[in-house]
Enzyme design. Structure first.
Site, PDB file in Angstrom:
ATOM      1  N   LYS A 243      61.694  64.109  46.418  1.00 23.59           N
ATOM      2  CA  LYS A 243      61.426  65.542  46.554  1.00 23.59           C
ATOM      3  C   LYS A 243      61.551  66.191  45.173  1.00 23.59           C
ATOM      4  O   LYS A 243      62.600  66.111  44.539  1.00 23.59           O
ATOM      5  CB  LYS A 243      62.428  66.183  47.532  1.00 23.59           C
ATOM      6  CG  LYS A 243      62.420  67.726  47.510  1.00 23.59           C
ATOM      7  CD  LYS A 243      63.415  68.344  48.492  1.00 23.59           C
ATOM      8  CE  LYS A 243      63.525  69.859  48.322  1.00 23.59           C
ATOM      9  NZ  LYS A 243      64.477  70.506  49.241  1.00 23.59           N
ATOM     10  N   ASP A 248      63.446  76.251  44.029  1.00 22.39           N
ATOM     11  CA  ASP A 248      63.379  76.599  45.453  1.00 22.39           C
ATOM     12  C   ASP A 248      64.001  77.974  45.683  1.00 22.39           C
ATOM     13  O   ASP A 248      65.221  78.090  45.844  1.00 22.39           O
ATOM     14  CB  ASP A 248      64.097  75.529  46.292  1.00 22.39           C
ATOM     15  CG  ASP A 248      64.016  75.828  47.791  1.00 22.39           C
ATOM     16  OD1 ASP A 248      63.229  76.721  48.182  1.00 22.39           O
ATOM     17  OD2 ASP A 248      64.739  75.155  48.561  1.00 22.39           O
ATOM     18  N   LYS A 255      66.097  82.897  49.783  1.00 19.29           N
ATOM     19  CA  LYS A 255      67.523  82.541  49.771  1.00 19.29           C
ATOM     20  C   LYS A 255      68.354  83.710  49.265  1.00 19.29           C
ATOM     21  O   LYS A 255      67.838  84.537  48.512  1.00 19.29           O
ATOM     22  CB  LYS A 255      67.745  81.371  48.798  1.00 19.29           C
ATOM     23  CG  LYS A 255      67.273  80.032  49.297  1.00 19.29           C
ATOM     24  CD  LYS A 255      67.561  78.959  48.266  1.00 19.29           C
ATOM     25  CE  LYS A 255      67.109  77.597  48.747  1.00 19.29           C
ATOM     26  NZ  LYS A 255      67.836  77.109  49.921  1.00 19.29           N
ATOM     27  N   ASP A 266      66.514  71.372  42.584  1.00 15.40           N
ATOM     28  CA  ASP A 266      65.896  70.915  43.837  1.00 15.40           C
ATOM     29  C   ASP A 266      64.835  69.837  43.577  1.00 15.40           C
ATOM     30  O   ASP A 266      64.185  69.359  44.499  1.00 15.40           O
ATOM     31  CB  ASP A 266      65.300  72.111  44.591  1.00 15.40           C
ATOM     32  CG  ASP A 266      65.331  71.918  46.098  1.00 15.40           C
ATOM     33  OD1 ASP A 266      66.133  71.082  46.570  1.00 15.40           O
ATOM     34  OD2 ASP A 266      64.551  72.575  46.803  1.00 15.40           O
ATOM     35  N   ASP A 325      61.882  78.069  53.771  1.00 18.68           N
ATOM     36  CA  ASP A 325      62.917  77.438  52.948  1.00 18.68           C
ATOM     37  C   ASP A 325      63.127  75.967  53.341  1.00 18.68           C
ATOM     38  O   ASP A 325      63.814  75.234  52.636  1.00 18.68           O
ATOM     39  CB  ASP A 325      64.224  78.233  53.086  1.00 18.68           C
ATOM     40  CG  ASP A 325      65.218  77.907  51.984  1.00 18.68           C
ATOM     41  OD1 ASP A 325      64.810  77.223  51.012  1.00 18.68           O
ATOM     42  OD2 ASP A 325      66.381  78.333  52.088  1.00 18.68           O
ATOM     43  N   GLU A 327      61.207  73.532  52.956  1.00 15.37           N
ATOM     44  CA  GLU A 327      59.966  73.110  52.294  1.00 15.37           C
ATOM     45  C   GLU A 327      59.993  71.652  51.847  1.00 15.37           C
ATOM     46  O   GLU A 327      58.953  71.016  51.737  1.00 15.37           O
ATOM     47  CB  GLU A 327      59.683  74.015  51.089  1.00 15.37           C
ATOM     48  CG  GLU A 327      60.410  73.653  49.788  1.00 15.37           C
ATOM     49  CD  GLU A 327      61.927  73.686  49.892  1.00 15.37           C
ATOM     50  OE1 GLU A 327      62.447  74.448  50.726  1.00 15.37           O
ATOM     51  OE2 GLU A 327      62.606  72.945  49.155  1.00 15.37           O
ATOM     52  N   ARG A 329      60.999  68.944  53.299  1.00 20.39           N
ATOM     53  CA  ARG A 329      60.485  67.996  54.300  1.00 20.39           C
ATOM     54  C   ARG A 329      58.961  68.041  54.379  1.00 20.39           C
ATOM     55  O   ARG A 329      58.323  67.057  54.751  1.00 20.39           O
ATOM     56  CB  ARG A 329      61.142  68.272  55.661  1.00 20.39           C
ATOM     57  CG  ARG A 329      60.877  69.642  56.207  1.00 20.39           C
ATOM     58  CD  ARG A 329      61.868  70.035  57.290  1.00 20.39           C
ATOM     59  NE  ARG A 329      63.158  70.437  56.742  1.00 20.39           N
ATOM     60  CZ  ARG A 329      64.212  70.795  57.478  1.00 20.39           C
ATOM     61  NH1 ARG A 329      64.134  70.792  58.790  1.00 20.39           N
ATOM     62  NH2 ARG A 329      65.337  71.139  56.900  1.00 20.39           N
TER      63      ARG A 329
HETATM   64  N1  BES Z   1      66.850  72.819  48.768  1.00 23.08           N
HETATM   65  C1  BES Z   1      67.384  73.264  49.973  1.00 23.08           C
HETATM   66  C2  BES Z   1      68.621  72.489  50.405  1.00 23.08           C
HETATM   67  C3  BES Z   1      69.863  72.694  49.584  1.00 23.08           C
HETATM   68  C4  BES Z   1      70.654  73.793  49.790  1.00 23.08           C
HETATM   69  C5  BES Z   1      70.247  71.744  48.686  1.00 23.08           C
HETATM   70  C6  BES Z   1      71.815  73.951  49.056  1.00 23.08           C
HETATM   71  C7  BES Z   1      71.421  71.890  47.971  1.00 23.08           C
HETATM   72  C8  BES Z   1      72.202  72.999  48.162  1.00 23.08           C
HETATM   73  C9  BES Z   1      66.364  73.136  51.116  1.00 23.08           C
HETATM   74  O1  BES Z   1      65.050  73.293  50.754  1.00 23.08           O
HETATM   75  C10 BES Z   1      66.700  74.191  52.120  1.00 23.08           C
HETATM   76  O2  BES Z   1      66.654  75.335  51.762  1.00 23.08           O
HETATM   77  N2  BES Z   1      67.041  73.797  53.341  1.00 23.08           N
HETATM   78  C11 BES Z   1      67.418  74.716  54.350  1.00 23.08           C
HETATM   79  C12 BES Z   1      66.798  74.268  55.645  1.00 23.08           C
HETATM   80  C13 BES Z   1      66.888  75.266  56.747  1.00 23.08           C
HETATM   81  C14 BES Z   1      66.075  76.491  56.426  1.00 23.08           C
HETATM   82  C15 BES Z   1      66.419  74.644  58.031  1.00 23.08           C
HETATM   83  C16 BES Z   1      68.938  74.716  54.442  1.00 23.08           C
HETATM   84  O3  BES Z   1      69.559  73.667  54.242  1.00 23.08           O
HETATM   85  O4  BES Z   1      69.510  75.778  54.647  1.00 23.08           O
HETATM   86 ZN    ZN Z   2      64.450  75.317  50.696  1.00 20.68          ZN
HETATM   87 ZN    ZN Z   3      64.602  72.737  48.779  1.00 18.59          ZN
END
Ligand code: BES
Ligand code: ZN
Ligand code: ZN
Length: 482
Positions: A243, A248, A255, A266, A325, A327, A329
């Protein structure tokens, strides 16, 4: 920093400082009288007892605690040696001798990695960059494999430091196009075949999910494909997928601003995959390895994809976007499908900073390991033990129901309250994966928010060692002390 192996007796080696590893309960014999005295004095005063993580210096001898001998495994030597680095700095030592003579030979490899990891700082944007004094490291070890362990340590460490450096680049520099350029440059040095798909090529081939994520940014996506043919023609491919979200913001589902700066990391999964690829030739890995890394920037704008959008993907499966967010996946869905349809790999593993939920579950202690093939997962767990990149198994299959779509084939979030978010994310990936697939969620491991004695703030390079250990055919096996 120059490293060399010497088979002389440790106390006769000329050096400004010495690293003296000690186990808990180890008798204070076989040491020069002065050192022996200092050690028993430190023990009496409970300053140093050989406990894991303890560092104590007396008269330019730096004692490293390795814990109980029976509990010790070679990868622990990486952080132990790294932790001595600040002491060596304080002492102003230009040269140091490390006593590896009573430890497993792999400790030569881990000493190199630990010291180089500890010395690294991301200072590309600083005017003043004071140079550390340490120039020469003598690894004292009589084992016949010591020179090859040194070579391996240098090659793996080069890969980790490359990964940390490129991952530390901020979002305004490290755009998808920049990352593709870095990958190309690296590929030339590392004797890899490289192909970059730009936005036109991605459109033509139908990378709808990857393009959707990137469509709100002025910096369009890139897909980088690297090939390393170290096996025979008959050998199947092993695929690494990463990824690479260069920043992000969350997109329209934006966020909170608090820690948003950290989302320049990210792209950690992609960086680790590229870093691992960079070392395959130097390590003479006997396998055919293909890497596919997907780069995009997730930004809010008038052209962004929206919550509620139904998008297509390279596989043809449709996806309901409930949260922009989630994204990572989406870009992985296309990358996973691409590598499978083009290369039919025997095994696939992806690395991604995929979910905050994984940090909640496993903290900064372990990456989450998921998959659908027990043999492959066991191999990765063994690689984790060998390399020190810690992983913990989490479930996937039980969560597949939660990502079934209302209006499309799948949806990109699971439980509305975020329950088991790391597993539902993995369950989403599984819809685009083949029969022998593993996923490593490195969200909690990819960067440091405060400096540790063995690692400065910023990208950690997590995953490079794990992938290399999994790919090496004949890793030096024993990790127990002699
Ligand atoms: N890049 C983030 C995950 C992340 C968050 C990595 C904090 C390291 C620290 C990912 O793209 C994301 O935002 N995931 C969301 C998914 C949710 C919206 C279902 C998450 O983990 O909150
Ligand atoms: Zn995200
Ligand atoms: Zn992300």
């Amino acid at each position: 920093m120059d490293f060399k192996v010497q088979s002389a007796s440790f106390w006769s080696v000329h050096a400004d400082a010495r690293i003296v590893p000690r186990f808990e309960g180890q008798p204070d014999s076989g040491l020069p009288a002065k050192i022996q005295h200092a050690l028993s004095d430190a023990k009496k005063r409970k300053l140093f007892e050989g406990k894991a993580g303890q560092v104590h210096d007396v008269d330019h001898a730096v004692f490293l605690g390795l814990g109980k001998k029976d509990d010790f495994a070679a990868p622990q030597f990486l952080r132990a040696c790294g932790s001595s680095y600040s002491v060596l700095k304080r002492l102003g030592a230009k040269s140091v001798a490390v006593d590896v003579s009573h430890l497993p030979v792999e400790c030569v490899d881990f000493a190199v990695q630990g010291l180089r990891d500890a010395a690294y700082r991301f200072d590309a944007f600083k005017k003043e960059t004071p140079k550390d004094a340490l120039e020469k490291v003598v690894l004292v070890c009589k084992h016949p494999d010591a020179p090859s362990a040194l070579k391996r340590g240098l090659a793996v460490s080069d890969a980790v430091l490359w990964t940390r450096d490129v991952n530390n680049q901020p979002g305004n520099v490290a755009t998808p196009a920049y990352m593709a350029e870095q990958a190309k440059k690296m590929a030339r040095n590392a004797k890899l075949n490289v192909t970059v798909l730009d936005e036109k090529a991605l459109q033509k081939k139908g990378f709808h999910a990857l393009l959707s994520v990137g469509q709100g940014s002025v910096n369009p996506p890139r897909l980088v494909v690297l090939e390393y043919a170290g096996g025979s023609k008959k050998d199947p491919w092993i695929a690494l997928v990463g990824k690479g979200i260069t920043f992000d913001s969350g997109g329209i589902s934006i966020k909170p601003s608090g820690d948003m700066d950290k989302m320049k990391y990210d792209k950690s999964g992609a960086c680790a995959v590229l870093g691992a690829m960079s070392a395959l030739s130097a390590l003479n890995v006997k396998a055919n390895v293909v890497a596919v890394v997907a780069f995009a920037e997730n930004m809010p704008s008038g052209s962004s994809y929206r919550p509620g959008d139904i998008i297509s993907s390279l596989s043809g499966k449709t996806i309901e976007v409930l949260n922009t967010d989630a994204e990572g996946r989406l870009v992985l869905a296309d990358a996973l499908h691409y590598v499978q349809s083009e290369y039919h790999p025997k095994r696939v593993v992806d690395l991604a900073t995929l979910t905050g939920a994984c940090c909640i579950a496993l903290g900064e202690q372990f990456a989450g390991l998921f998959g659908n093939d027990e043999a492959w997962l066991k191999q990765l767990e063994a690689a984790s033990k060998q390399s020190g990149d810690a992983v913990w198994r989490l479930p996937v299959a039980e969560f597949e129901d939660q990502i079934k779509g209302e209006f499309a084939d799948v949806k990109n979030v699971g439980h509305p309250k975020g329950y088991a978010g790391a597993s539902t994310a993995a369950a989403f990936l599984k819809q685009f994966a083949s029969d022998s697939w593993a996923h490593v969620d490195i969200a909690g491991m990819a960067w440091n928010t405060s400096p540790k004695p063995y690692l400065s703030t910023g990208a950690t390079g997590f995953g490079v060692r794990l992938l290399l250990a999994a790919l090496l055919e004949n890793p030096l096996k024993s990790t127990k002390p002699n």
